[in-house]
Design a protein around this motif. Structure first.
Motif, PDB file in Angstrom:
ATOM      1  N   UNK A 237      -0.368  17.380  -2.082  1.00 32.26           N
ATOM      2  CA  UNK A 237      -0.152  15.929  -2.071  1.00 32.26           C
ATOM      3  C   UNK A 237       0.566  15.430  -3.318  1.00 32.26           C
ATOM      4  N   UNK A 238       0.055  15.730  -4.473  1.00 29.59           N
ATOM      5  CA  UNK A 238       0.653  15.205  -5.703  1.00 29.59           C
ATOM      6  C   UNK A 238       2.109  15.640  -5.868  1.00 29.59           C
ATOM      7  N   UNK A 239       2.415  16.938  -5.709  1.00 30.34           N
ATOM      8  CA  UNK A 239       3.819  17.326  -5.864  1.00 30.34           C
ATOM      9  C   UNK A 239       4.741  16.669  -4.842  1.00 30.34           C
ATOM     10  N   UNK A 240       4.284  16.541  -3.607  1.00 38.26           N
ATOM     11  CA  UNK A 240       5.126  15.929  -2.571  1.00 38.26           C
ATOM     12  C   UNK A 240       5.345  14.449  -2.863  1.00 38.26           C
ATOM     13  N   UNK A 241       4.294  13.734  -3.237  1.00 37.38           N
ATOM     14  CA  UNK A 241       4.463  12.309  -3.549  1.00 37.38           C
ATOM     15  C   UNK A 241       5.389  12.114  -4.747  1.00 37.38           C
ATOM     16  N   UNK A 242       5.278  12.969  -5.736  1.00 36.38           N
ATOM     17  CA  UNK A 242       6.182  12.887  -6.892  1.00 36.38           C
ATOM     18  C   UNK A 242       7.633  13.149  -6.464  1.00 36.38           C
ATOM     19  N   UNK A 243       7.844  14.148  -5.622  1.00 30.49           N
ATOM     20  CA  UNK A 243       9.203  14.455  -5.146  1.00 30.49           C
ATOM     21  C   UNK A 243       9.775  13.286  -4.353  1.00 30.49           C
ATOM     22  N   UNK A 244       8.962  12.696  -3.485  1.00 30.83           N
ATOM     23  CA  UNK A 244       9.429  11.562  -2.683  1.00 30.83           C
ATOM     24  C   UNK A 244       9.788  10.377  -3.573  1.00 30.83           C
ATOM     25  N   UNK A 245       8.937  10.095  -4.539  1.00 32.97           N
ATOM     26  CA  UNK A 245       9.201   8.976  -5.453  1.00 32.97           C
ATOM     27  C   UNK A 245      10.476   9.229  -6.263  1.00 32.97           C
ATOM     28  N   UNK A 246      10.649  10.444  -6.752  1.00 33.61           N
ATOM     29  CA  UNK A 246      11.852  10.793  -7.517  1.00 33.61           C
ATOM     30  C   UNK A 246      13.108  10.701  -6.666  1.00 33.61           C
ATOM     31  N   UNK A 247      12.977  10.912  -5.361  1.00 30.28           N
ATOM     32  CA  UNK A 247      14.116  10.810  -4.442  1.00 30.28           C
ATOM     33  C   UNK A 247      14.398   9.359  -4.045  1.00 30.28           C
ATOM     34  N   UNK A 248      13.589   8.431  -4.559  1.00 29.19           N
ATOM     35  CA  UNK A 248      13.811   7.015  -4.284  1.00 29.19           C
ATOM     36  C   UNK A 248      13.068   6.466  -3.084  1.00 29.19           C
ATOM     37  N   UNK A 249      12.193   7.255  -2.509  1.00 27.83           N
ATOM     38  CA  UNK A 249      11.409   6.775  -1.365  1.00 27.83           C
ATOM     39  C   UNK A 249      10.327   5.818  -1.842  1.00 27.83           C
ATOM     40  N   UNK A 250      10.113   4.790  -1.060  1.00 24.84           N
ATOM     41  CA  UNK A 250       8.991   3.885  -1.329  1.00 24.84           C
ATOM     42  C   UNK A 250       7.800   4.402  -0.535  1.00 24.84           C
ATOM     43  N   UNK A 251       6.685   4.538  -1.223  1.00 25.80           N
ATOM     44  CA  UNK A 251       5.493   5.140  -0.633  1.00 25.80           C
ATOM     45  C   UNK A 251       4.407   4.093  -0.497  1.00 25.80           C
ATOM     46  N   UNK A 252       3.767   4.097   0.667  1.00 23.53           N
ATOM     47  CA  UNK A 252       2.644   3.205   0.909  1.00 23.53           C
ATOM     48  C   UNK A 252       1.425   3.990   1.343  1.00 23.53           C
ATOM     49  N   UNK A 253       0.263   3.398   1.087  1.00 21.72           N
ATOM     50  CA  UNK A 253      -1.010   3.975   1.516  1.00 21.72           C
ATOM     51  C   UNK A 253      -1.654   3.052   2.526  1.00 21.72           C
ATOM     52  N   UNK A 254      -2.297   3.646   3.511  1.00 25.34           N
ATOM     53  CA  UNK A 254      -3.017   2.867   4.507  1.00 25.34           C
ATOM     54  C   UNK A 254      -4.371   3.534   4.730  1.00 25.34           C
ATOM     55  N   UNK A 255      -5.399   2.715   4.910  1.00 28.50           N
ATOM     56  CA  UNK A 255      -6.736   3.264   5.093  1.00 28.50           C
ATOM     57  C   UNK A 255      -7.558   2.368   6.010  1.00 28.50           C
ATOM     58  N   UNK A 256      -8.391   2.992   6.813  1.00 26.92           N
ATOM     59  CA  UNK A 256      -9.327   2.225   7.647  1.00 26.92           C
ATOM     60  C   UNK A 256     -10.738   2.334   7.095  1.00 26.92           C
ATOM     61  N   UNK A 257     -10.847   2.590   5.781  1.00 26.93           N
ATOM     62  CA  UNK A 257     -12.154   2.634   5.141  1.00 26.93           C
ATOM     63  C   UNK A 257     -12.268   1.494   4.140  1.00 26.93           C
ATOM     64  N   UNK A 258     -13.389   1.446   3.467  1.00 29.65           N
ATOM     65  CA  UNK A 258     -13.626   0.427   2.447  1.00 29.65           C
ATOM     66  C   UNK A 258     -13.275   0.929   1.046  1.00 29.65           C
ATOM     67  N   UNK A 259     -12.593   2.050   0.975  1.00 26.54           N
ATOM     68  CA  UNK A 259     -12.200   2.626  -0.310  1.00 26.54           C
ATOM     69  C   UNK A 259     -11.193   1.716  -1.006  1.00 26.54           C
ATOM     70  N   UNK A 260     -11.375   1.496  -2.292  1.00 25.60           N
ATOM     71  CA  UNK A 260     -10.435   0.714  -3.091  1.00 25.60           C
ATOM     72  C   UNK A 260      -9.205   1.587  -3.343  1.00 25.60           C
ATOM     73  N   UNK A 261      -8.064   1.156  -2.852  1.00 19.21           N
ATOM     74  CA  UNK A 261      -6.866   1.977  -2.973  1.00 19.21           C
ATOM     75  C   UNK A 261      -6.280   1.961  -4.385  1.00 19.21           C
ATOM     76  N   UNK A 262      -6.569   0.930  -5.159  1.00 17.36           N
ATOM     77  CA  UNK A 262      -6.160   0.936  -6.569  1.00 17.36           C
ATOM     78  C   UNK A 262      -6.964   2.001  -7.327  1.00 17.36           C
ATOM     79  N   UNK A 263      -8.263   2.061  -7.070  1.00 19.40           N
ATOM     80  CA  UNK A 263      -9.109   3.090  -7.689  1.00 19.40           C
ATOM     81  C   UNK A 263      -8.691   4.485  -7.234  1.00 19.40           C
TER      82      UNK A 263
END
Length: 147
Positions: free
Chosen positions: A101-127
């Motif tokens: 996960x971490x390496x792929x997200x870093x590669x996507x961000x470096x390639x200029x992709x905008x990344x979003x997170x989505x969740x159907x739980x009560x987890x704080x996504x900032x945390x």
């Protein structure tokens, strides 16, 4: 790109497996069979798919209660135990990030992709971003419990 959080980027650690449920139940005076956890999860799955409502914590609490009961738990403390498990589900320290996960997200961000997170739980996504050291990679987050 949107990524679902649970079971796509992270997976439950020992706290949310058979022995973890057994430990939760023991705190509530219930002796359950950890070996029955997987069967409990399988038989509880339809409970998560049977509602077309807005986010409702009671669905997840009923799901957890079902698992505990299939593991052999019973009595008035099942609900109380299920509510504690539900609360703890939102805590990132109980989860592990898939290795890629971490390496792929870093590669996507470096390639200029905008990344979003989505969740159907009560987890704080900032945390979530802070705990897994993903700050600066995520452009947007959406959580069903917030909306």
């Amino acid at each position: 790109m949107l990524f679902d959080v649970d079971f796509t980027l992270i997976y439950p650690g020992p706290t949310f497996r058979g022995e973890g449920y057994k430990a939760f139940c023991a705190r509530y005076g219930m002796d359950v069979d950890a070996a029955m956890f997987e069967q409990g999860v399988a038989s509880a799955a339809p409970l998560l798919n049977s509602h077309d409502e807005v986010y409702d914590p009671e669905i997840f609490i009923a799901y957890t209660s079902h698992i505990i009961e299939r593991m052999g738990g019973s009595g008035p403390r099942v609900d109380e135990c299920s509510r504690e498990i539900y609360r703890e589900w939102g805590a990132c320290q109980h989860f592990e990030l898939y290795d890629d996960v971490s390496p792929v997200l870093h590669q996507l961000a470096e390639a200029g992709c905008r990344i979003g997170l989505i969740s159907n739980t009560h987890r704080c996504l900032a945390s979530f971003q802070l705990h897994f050291e993903l700050q600066g990679l995520i452009s947007a987050t959406v959580s069903s419990s917030d909306h």
